[in-house]
Design an enzyme around this catalytic site. Sequence first.
Site, short mmCIF file in Angstrom:
data_model
loop_
_atom_site.label_atom_id
_atom_site.label_comp_id
_atom_site.label_asym_id
_atom_site.label_seq_id
_atom_site.Cartn_x
_atom_site.Cartn_y
_atom_site.Cartn_z
N GLU A 1 0.93 -1.28 -0.21
CA GLU A 1 -0.23 0.00 0.12
C GLU A 1 1.09 1.10 0.18
O GLU A 1 2.37 1.35 0.09
CB GLU A 1 -1.10 0.12 1.16
CG GLU A 1 -0.52 0.45 2.55
CD GLU A 1 -0.82 -0.24 4.05
OE1 GLU A 1 -2.27 -0.93 3.33
OE2 GLU A 1 -0.48 -0.16 4.68
N HIS B 1 -5.02 2.02 7.36
CA HIS B 1 -3.41 2.07 8.59
C HIS B 1 -2.62 2.72 8.59
O HIS B 1 -2.83 4.24 7.57
CB HIS B 1 -2.63 1.05 7.54
CG HIS B 1 -3.17 -0.71 7.22
ND1 HIS B 1 -3.01 -1.23 6.13
CD2 HIS B 1 -4.36 -1.11 7.90
CE1 HIS B 1 -3.74 -2.09 6.25
NE2 HIS B 1 -4.41 -2.55 7.42
#
Length: 290
Positions: free
Chosen positions: A209, A248
């Site tokens: 990511e 996150h």
Amino acid sequence: MSVLVNKDSNIIVQGFTGSEGTFHASQMIEYGTNVVGGVTPGKGGQTHLDRPVFNTVAEAVEKVNADVSLIFVPPAFAADAIMESADAGIKVIIAITEGIPVADMVKASNYIKDKECRLIGPNCPGVITPGEAKVGIMPGFVFKKGKIGIVSKSGTLTYEAADQVVKQGLGITTAIGIGGDPIIGTTTKEAVELLINDPETEAVVMIGEIGGQLEADAANWYKNSGSKKPVVGFIAGETAPAGRTMGHAGAIVGGSEDTAAAKKAIMRACGIHVVDSPAEIGKKVAEVIS
């Protein structure tokens, strides 16, 4: 063969008698995972889920030869739980807990550096070797045994990738959810390296990511390793705005090299088969190993 966990792992759960620990330990036992007991301070000597409860990890190591610990301890106490496991001689520590203070993880990370253990997580779904051991919160029914390894920062994308691989008539050796926090135990590179070096893993899916350098480090290691095993890569967060945390705690674009586009360019330059949508992962895996 597998990496990190298998049917012979002696697994304990820290936070065993709490609601989360109870629910997921039950699921693990039902899956066939070798859960040999759990740890809840003050409840030692009791039995829970037909397994013994210990006051300390050291006691669990001594009494039931525990070598893997799964942590479902609240955030304020989770770093201490990690360090306790490392002190007791646990070889693989898997921390599911989300929201551990960064300062606590700095302390825990430094503390375990000289210990003979490997930390997975925190804020991760865990590790699964299909048909042998499910150590975490992943839905076991999605995973079938096979020849493809998975490394991912995202729990849901781990399950999605596994489902796609299985629907292609393939399966999984081991899937490792490394977690999406700023400070984690095992990096993308280290997890990819474990699977590349596993003789039964024929290809690896690497899901990353935006934010940080973990995927670039893994890609450069792969290029320099000379490995012929194909790696299929995906980076989540293509449309994320710069400077904003997305999902996150570690998923934040801090510079031009942190973007999805930059990471994908590095991965492609290092020989990784990059897909632009998670929907393409399964088909790409089938294509590169055919």
